[in-house]
Design a protein around this motif. Structure first.
Motif: not given
Length: 197
Positions: A132-140
């Motif tokens: 979830d952290e990886v997805d959030a960082k990439r999306l950001s």
């Protein structure tokens, strides 16, 4: 007994590094599942004793955690750093992001690893949190690229989600379509994502 000059001396076995163990563990994760990533299996695959493993890791959980952290850093932090270092204009950066799933063997390996980690995350809450952290960082990061083109926050986030979903879909559906069809899909996504709001 002294060795004759013509007789070669035995070569010492090179020491395995933590990265060697992590690479082997990742290969097992991809080819089988997280359940297969066990010390005895790895030692057998690498033709070493289990004791060699304990020079670098406390236990299996330590290996799994470090493998996950290595993936997180390689698949997100290092990629963002490489993109930033190139200093591309935002429009070119988005085009480059759209091409990530098509970068040959490296892209296929990265996609296989990511899919294996996503499967693992369905069963392990700790892995789910990292994912979830990886997805959030990439999306950001992707949303920032769209913001730099002048899109508002909500629009930038929506387009970032569409681009990221497209990349994941191309990884999941890698065998769907010819090279020409994949290029058509990428061109369509580029037109849609870069069109004015």
């Amino acid at each position: 007994m002294p060795r004759s000059p013509a007789e070669p001396s035995p070569q010492p076995r090179s020491q395995l590094t933590p990265e060697d163990w992590i690479r082997a563990a990742r290969n097992l994760l991809v080819s089988r599942s997280v359940d297969a990533v066990r010390v005895e299996v790895l030692a057998k695959e690498m033709s070493v004793t289990r004791g060699s493993f304990y020079w670098h890791f406390k236990d299996r959980d330590d290996l799994l955690h470090r493998m996950l952290m290595a993936w997180r850093d390689e698949a997100t932090e290092q990629i963002i750093y490489r993109f930033e270092r190139r200093g591309l204009p935002p429009r070119e950066l988005i085009r480059d992001l759209l091409s990530l799933p098509f970068r040959g063997e490296a892209a296929q390996e990265a996609a296989s690893t990511e899919l294996a980690i996503r499967a693992w995350a369905r069963r392990d809450e700790r892995v789910r949190q990292i994912l979830d952290e990886v997805d959030a960082k990439r999306l950001s990061y992707i949303a920032q690229c769209f913001s730099a083109l002048g899109f508002g926050i909500a629009e930038a986030r929506g387009r970032a989600f569409a681009l990221y979903s497209y990349e994941l879909s191309e990884s999941l559906l890698a065998n769907q379509g010819t090279a020409a069809q994949k290029e058509e899909r990428k061109a369509l996504m580029e037109r849609l994502l870069l069109a004015p709001a």
